[in-house]
Write an enzyme that holds these catalytic residues in place. Structure first.
Site, PDB file in Angstrom:
ATOM      1  N   LYS A   1     -14.859   6.595   2.537  1.00  0.00           N
ATOM      2  CA  LYS A   1     -14.844   4.982   3.709  1.00  0.00           C
ATOM      3  C   LYS A   1     -16.965   5.139   3.635  1.00  0.00           C
ATOM      4  CE  LYS A   1     -10.503   2.848   2.313  1.00  0.00           C
ATOM      5  NZ  LYS A   1      -9.972   1.236   2.590  1.00  0.00           N
TER       6      LYS A   1
ATOM      7  N   LYS B   1      -8.173  -1.852  -5.880  1.00  0.00           N
ATOM      8  CA  LYS B   1      -8.038  -3.455  -5.134  1.00  0.00           C
ATOM      9  C   LYS B   1     -10.077  -3.399  -5.383  1.00  0.00           C
ATOM     10  CE  LYS B   1      -4.809  -4.053  -1.926  1.00  0.00           C
ATOM     11  NZ  LYS B   1      -5.539  -3.382  -0.938  1.00  0.00           N
TER      12      LYS B   1
ATOM     13  N   LYS C   1      -8.714   6.132 -10.167  1.00  0.00           N
ATOM     14  CA  LYS C   1      -7.416   5.774  -9.736  1.00  0.00           C
ATOM     15  C   LYS C   1      -7.342   3.652  -9.700  1.00  0.00           C
ATOM     16  CE  LYS C   1      -7.374   4.799  -4.672  1.00  0.00           C
ATOM     17  NZ  LYS C   1      -6.796   3.340  -4.710  1.00  0.00           N
TER      18      LYS C   1
END
Ligand code: ATP
Ligand code: MG
Length: 347
Positions: free
Chosen positions: A118, A213, A210
């Protein structure tokens, strides 16, 4: 008696990956509990505090929290059978997190991979490295301890998660054991990891990634709120390959086609092998049509329910108030126990 708990971040509209990788499996658990006639408790939450670990537009976050809450119910989680709440409405979780953080080893947290990805750091990044230290906030680094608290506050026995979260559940068990050992009590049990049956749904545009969102490309994903037309259009434009002949499931060489087969298998609740037998003589266009039709059918009910719920914020507020109330009764009991065990019985 089992206690099942899971959460999802309010970082955007839910897509097919979240649906099959998370909420649909919660839904199946919900039905299992219905059959077990109250021998299990279910807790599902909007992990809003977790979303603060990366930069957010806070006005947007406010809206997305509500959308996430509505989506959970729209996807079939029954608020009568499950306790559904916003993580931020249960202050006991963060109080317990403090205590747990005093039992969490920095070395162990340092080995977790999510804070690195992240913060766009390499897997071998380290907190002792100045570059990493400068980039990473304490909240992101300590995220797994908050997750441990999410789980342990409700004394969960089973936690359904995707593969990416299983590392954090190992840490949860580690922290629980460390706490138990230090206070000389078997207070926390070890929560089990329940890996969801649908491993990974891929992006429709770039099937090497993948479906996610945070992907900016709208054609890469099917939202649970998409209309039949949008679903048809997106599948029509899905990336496949130019290999001729029978359709095959081959993630490495035919990721696009394989992803469509996986989606069909998930919707029809059949094995990949069975779906391959069903569709191998289809053209790619026919496969896309079949998947679109199945998905439209699957999402019809959630999309309709979502529209109803989102247009009724008062009702959602009532449900979340109820969820908060139910959750806090349990959370408060754990907080009192934990405080007593660490010498603060006057709490
Ligand atoms: P973000 O891009 O913000 O990380 P996300 O789409 O990855 O969002 P999360 O909120 O991180 O969604 O994950 C919620 C749950 O959905 C997790 O349990 C995760 O395992 C599952 N999930 C997310 N994406 C997929 C996917 N493409 N296929 C299967 N499961 C998925
Ligand atoms: Mg994610």
């Amino acid at each position: 008696r089992s206690t099942i708990l899971s959460g999802i971040q309010p970082t955007g509209t839910f897509h097919l990956g979240n649906y099959f990788g998370a909420i649909k499996s919660w839904h199946d658990l919900n039905n299992l509990v219905k059959k077990s006639e109250g021998n299990s408790s279910l807790y599902f939450f909007v992990a809003d505090l977790h979303s603060l670990t990366v930069p957010q537009d806070y006005q947007m976050l406010q809206k997305q929290r509500l959308e996430a809450y509505a989506s959970i119910i729209a996807c079939g989680i029954d608020p009568q059978l499950s306790t559904i709440y916003y993580q931020s409405c249960i202050p006991e979780i963060t109080s317990i997190q403090w205590v747990l953080s005093c039992f969490s080893s920095m070395g162990y947290l340092n080995r977790m991979t999510q804070w690195k990805s992240k913060a766009n750091l390499k897997d071998n990044a380290n907190v002792s490295d100045e570059n990493a230290l400068g980039k990473v906030k304490l909240g992101l680094f300590g995220y797994p301890v908050l997750m441990a608290s999410d789980v342990l506050t409700f004394r969960a026995t089973h936690v359904p998660v995707g593969q990416d979260q299983s590392q954090h559940l190992e840490l949860t068990r580690e922290v629980a054991q460390s706490f138990n050992k230090s206070v000389g009590s078997k207070y926390f049990n070890d929560p089990h990891t329940l890996l969801t049956p649908t491993k990974k749904i891929l992006s429709l545009k770039n099937p090497l990634k993948k479906m996610s969102k945070s992907d900016k490309e709208p054609l890469s994903k099917i939202f649970i709120t998409d209309s039949a037309n949008e679903i048809t259009k997106k599948f029509n434009k899905a990336t496949t390959d130019s290999i001729e002949g029978k359709l095959t499931f081959d993630l490495e060489n035919r990721p696009g086609v394989s992803n469509l087969i996986s989606i069909l298998a998930a919707v029809k609740n059949k094995s990949i092998e069975q779906i391959v037998i069903d569709v191998e003589d289809f053209s790619k266009k026919e496969l896309k049509e079949a998947v679109a039709e199945a998905v439209i059918n699957e999402l019809e009910e959630p999309a309709k329910k979502y529209k109803e719920l989102i247009s009724n914020p008062e009702y959602l507020q009532k449900l979340s108030d109820l969820g908060t109330e139910k959750a806090r009764i349990v959370a408060n009991r754990t907080l009192k126990d934990v405080m007593r065990l660490v010498g603060m019985s006057s709490y």
